[in-house]
Design a protein around this motif. Structure first.
Motif, PDB file in Angstrom:
ATOM      1  N   TYR A   1      -1.749   4.779  -1.123  1.00 59.79           N
ATOM      2  CA  TYR A   1      -2.474   4.586   0.377  1.00 59.79           C
ATOM      3  C   TYR A   1      -2.944   5.887   1.031  1.00 59.79           C
ATOM      4  O   TYR A   1      -3.485   5.722   2.092  1.00 59.79           O
ATOM      5  CB  TYR A   1      -1.709   3.927   1.192  1.00 59.79           C
ATOM      6  CG  TYR A   1      -0.999   2.536   0.582  1.00 59.79           C
ATOM      7  CD1 TYR A   1      -1.941   1.426   0.531  1.00 59.79           C
ATOM      8  CD2 TYR A   1       0.261   2.343   0.485  1.00 59.79           C
ATOM      9  CE1 TYR A   1      -1.311   0.155  -0.304  1.00 59.79           C
ATOM     10  CE2 TYR A   1       0.838   1.018   0.108  1.00 59.79           C
ATOM     11  CZ  TYR A   1      -0.222   0.130  -0.481  1.00 59.79           C
ATOM     12  OH  TYR A   1       0.244  -1.066  -0.924  1.00 59.79           O
ATOM     13  N   TRP A   2      -2.607   7.190   0.459  1.00 61.15           N
ATOM     14  CA  TRP A   2      -2.485   8.340   1.393  1.00 61.15           C
ATOM     15  C   TRP A   2      -4.100   8.583   1.736  1.00 61.15           C
ATOM     16  O   TRP A   2      -4.315   9.107   2.743  1.00 61.15           O
ATOM     17  CB  TRP A   2      -2.224   9.366   0.235  1.00 61.15           C
ATOM     18  CG  TRP A   2      -2.115  10.693   0.982  1.00 61.15           C
ATOM     19  CD1 TRP A   2      -2.825  11.929   0.906  1.00 61.15           C
ATOM     20  CD2 TRP A   2      -1.162  11.067   1.840  1.00 61.15           C
ATOM     21  NE1 TRP A   2      -2.494  12.881   1.655  1.00 61.15           N
ATOM     22  CE2 TRP A   2      -1.502  12.468   2.429  1.00 61.15           C
ATOM     23  CE3 TRP A   2       0.242  10.555   2.470  1.00 61.15           C
ATOM     24  CZ2 TRP A   2      -0.505  13.010   3.321  1.00 61.15           C
ATOM     25  CZ3 TRP A   2       0.851  11.056   3.563  1.00 61.15           C
ATOM     26  CH2 TRP A   2       0.719  12.405   3.871  1.00 61.15           C
ATOM     27  N   HIS A   3      -5.171   8.429   0.890  1.00 59.14           N
ATOM     28  CA  HIS A   3      -6.497   8.491   1.384  1.00 59.14           C
ATOM     29  C   HIS A   3      -7.100   7.144   1.502  1.00 59.14           C
ATOM     30  O   HIS A   3      -8.399   7.159   1.600  1.00 59.14           O
ATOM     31  CB  HIS A   3      -7.240   9.052  -0.069  1.00 59.14           C
ATOM     32  CG  HIS A   3      -6.546  10.681  -0.341  1.00 59.14           C
ATOM     33  ND1 HIS A   3      -6.743  11.884   0.348  1.00 59.14           N
ATOM     34  CD2 HIS A   3      -5.950  10.888  -1.373  1.00 59.14           C
ATOM     35  CE1 HIS A   3      -5.945  12.689  -0.255  1.00 59.14           C
ATOM     36  NE2 HIS A   3      -5.743  12.201  -1.424  1.00 59.14           N
ATOM     37  N   THR A   4      -6.487   6.253   2.132  1.00 55.56           N
ATOM     38  CA  THR A   4      -6.890   5.085   2.699  1.00 55.56           C
ATOM     39  C   THR A   4      -6.652   4.807   4.234  1.00 55.56           C
ATOM     40  O   THR A   4      -5.769   5.479   4.777  1.00 55.56           O
ATOM     41  CB  THR A   4      -6.909   3.958   1.772  1.00 55.56           C
ATOM     42  OG1 THR A   4      -5.162   3.597   1.903  1.00 55.56           O
ATOM     43  CG2 THR A   4      -6.861   4.180   0.175  1.00 55.56           C
ATOM     44  N   HIS A   5      -7.334   3.892   4.748  1.00 55.66           N
ATOM     45  CA  HIS A   5      -6.833   3.582   5.883  1.00 55.66           C
ATOM     46  C   HIS A   5      -5.545   2.664   6.108  1.00 55.66           C
ATOM     47  O   HIS A   5      -4.833   2.651   7.364  1.00 55.66           O
ATOM     48  CB  HIS A   5      -7.772   2.640   6.705  1.00 55.66           C
ATOM     49  CG  HIS A   5      -8.056   1.259   6.182  1.00 55.66           C
ATOM     50  ND1 HIS A   5      -8.629   1.117   4.890  1.00 55.66           N
ATOM     51  CD2 HIS A   5      -7.519   0.076   6.544  1.00 55.66           C
ATOM     52  CE1 HIS A   5      -8.602  -0.162   4.525  1.00 55.66           C
ATOM     53  NE2 HIS A   5      -7.741  -0.992   5.591  1.00 55.66           N
ATOM     54  N   LYS A   6      -4.977   2.478   5.016  1.00 53.50           N
ATOM     55  CA  LYS A   6      -3.492   1.770   4.962  1.00 53.50           C
ATOM     56  C   LYS A   6      -2.359   2.727   4.855  1.00 53.50           C
ATOM     57  O   LYS A   6      -1.398   2.174   4.866  1.00 53.50           O
ATOM     58  CB  LYS A   6      -3.423   1.003   3.552  1.00 53.50           C
ATOM     59  CG  LYS A   6      -4.469  -0.423   3.728  1.00 53.50           C
ATOM     60  CD  LYS A   6      -4.156  -1.103   2.402  1.00 53.50           C
ATOM     61  CE  LYS A   6      -5.097  -2.268   2.261  1.00 53.50           C
ATOM     62  NZ  LYS A   6      -4.725  -2.934   1.222  1.00 53.50           N
ATOM     63  N   ARG A   7      -2.598   3.869   4.877  1.00 52.68           N
ATOM     64  CA  ARG A   7      -1.499   4.901   5.116  1.00 52.68           C
ATOM     65  C   ARG A   7      -0.586   4.891   6.224  1.00 52.68           C
ATOM     66  O   ARG A   7      -1.240   4.487   6.949  1.00 52.68           O
ATOM     67  CB  ARG A   7      -2.586   6.438   4.895  1.00 52.68           C
ATOM     68  CG  ARG A   7      -1.342   7.397   5.337  1.00 52.68           C
ATOM     69  CD  ARG A   7      -2.300   8.705   5.183  1.00 52.68           C
ATOM     70  NE  ARG A   7      -1.694  10.120   5.380  1.00 52.68           N
ATOM     71  CZ  ARG A   7      -2.475  10.977   5.527  1.00 52.68           C
ATOM     72  NH1 ARG A   7      -3.607  11.125   5.044  1.00 52.68           N
ATOM     73  NH2 ARG A   7      -1.991  12.094   6.220  1.00 52.68           N
TER      74      ARG A   7
ATOM     75  N   CYS B   1      -0.311  -1.268   5.381  1.00 47.63           N
ATOM     76  CA  CYS B   1      -0.094  -1.496   4.065  1.00 47.63           C
ATOM     77  C   CYS B   1       1.174  -2.554   4.011  1.00 47.63           C
ATOM     78  O   CYS B   1       1.596  -3.348   3.439  1.00 47.63           O
ATOM     79  CB  CYS B   1       0.113  -0.419   2.940  1.00 47.63           C
ATOM     80  SG  CYS B   1       1.481   0.997   3.637  1.00 47.63           S
TER      81      CYS B   1
END
Ligand code: SF4
Length: 360
Positions: free
Chosen positions: A125-131, A244
């Motif tokens: 999730y690090w590079h996504t909006h769910k981080r 997430c």
């Protein structure tokens, strides 16, 4: 200052406000990032241990300062009280594997006697909006203070040394979530098995629940306790801060039930973070829900770690934390839950939460 009530209240204040380190105290703890209690270190005092922020922005406002006198460290408050404080001395940090990897890049000493590592230091999730906004898992990778994937045999080697040189008594393993269906559990299992075979230490493993809960069973042989962390029971807060987790809220509940059946009451835990914008009611009712299910609510104040998306936030007011801890400790008493029954991991370590200190 040696009274139990004073000690637990001091612990809460340190967790929420941090402590300044006088410039001459080069040995006092600092650790910049990571998945756990980063940007600070373990303070041992008055029969307890606290993971105290020493590097976050708000620390400059802390009424607490650590100073050295006659070879000892003292924690002094603005009101003039002073208490001796000790810092762990991880002797294994100077060692290296045969391949030349420093042990301290493989695992760290947490609290007094817990060895901890992040088996996979990246997160899907690090590079996504769910981080998760409070997380700093990949920051320590960027700073080259750790390695992305720990080899089971290397962690076992460090565990042997940490047990011999620092009296380590249990192990905490956590993982970033992988893109695979096991969510990182297979590698957690490999690392746990290697440590168990080498040391027989009790082991705690933390992970995101996989869709197929039967995969959790892969941990059963080597792992003693598990952590599945919801972080908040306020669904709006969770959607904002840890999208997430918000998406899998009901599945997390199923995973707690499944894990309590497998590992037993008191051997499953969830972090509950205070200071994300939730109400007291959500923290108390969520903790009660967990305790009644046999899951230990590991209630912690928000820790704004430098480099995380919440680095500029402020931890909650210590007075609020004290009220919450007092009330949740009563719930633990009524439900028969206690940190003393937990075999391994954060609940046993108790450095990041003062809830164990408020237990009767
Ligand atoms: S409570 Fe958990 S995260 Fe905190 S220092 Fe102990 S093992 Fe590490």
């Amino acid at each position: 200052m040696a009274h139990k009530k004073d000690i637990r209240e001091l612990k809460v204040e340190l967790l929420c406000r941090g402590a300044r380190i006088a410039k001459n105290n080069v040995n006092a703890p600092r650790r910049k990032a990571g998945a756990g209690p980063a940007a600070g270190g373990a303070f041992i005092f008055g029969g307890t241990v606290a993971n105290v922020p020493t590097m976050s922005w708000f620390v400059s406002r802390s009424p607490f300062i650590v100073e050295e006198a006659c070879g000892k460290y003292f924690l002094t408050t603005s009101s003039g009280h002073s208490i001796e404080v000790k810092f762990p001395d991880p002797k294994f940090y100077d060692m290296r594997t045969a391949d030349g990897i420093p042990y301290k890049k493989i695992a760290l000493l947490h609290g007094v006697n817990c060895l901890a590592t992040t088996t996979i230091q990246t997160c899907v999730y690090w590079h996504t909006h769910k981080r998760c906004k409070f997380c700093a898992i990949e920051i320590s990778l960027q700073e080259n203070t750790t390695i992305a994937k720990k080899k089971p045999e290397d962690v076992a080697e460090v565990a042997i040394a940490a047990m011999k040189l620092n009296g380590v008594r249990h192990v905490t393993l956590t993982t970033g979530t992988t893109a695979t269906s096991d969510k990182g559990i297979y590698h957690l299992s490999a690392v746990a098995n290697a440590i168990k075979n080498a040391t027989n230490l009790p082991i705690h493993a933390q992970f995101e629940p996989p869709k197929d809960l039967n995969i959790i069973g892969k941990l059963y042989d080597a792992v003693d306790t598990v952590g599945i962390h919801v972080e908040s029971f306020d669904r709006d807060v969770l959607s904002d801060v840890a999208p997430c987790k918000a998406e899998m809220f009901e599945h997390i509940i199923d995973a707690w039930r499944y894990s309590v059946d497998m590992f037993g009451e008191n051997q499953v835990s969830s972090y509950v973070i205070v200071g994300l914008g939730e109400s007291d009611k959500s923290v108390i009712e969520g903790s009660k829900f967990l305790a009644e299910m046999g899951v230990y609510p590991y209630v912690v104040p928000l820790r704004p770690i430098p480099g995380s998306q919440m680095e500029h936030e402020m931890p909650p007011n210590p007075e609020r934390m004290k009220r919450l801890y007092a009330e949740i400790a009563e719930i633990l008493h009524e439900t028969g839950m206690s940190w003393r029954k937990c075999r391994a991991g954060c609940v046993k370590c108790r450095a990041c939460s003062a809830l164990p200190d408020f237990e009767r």
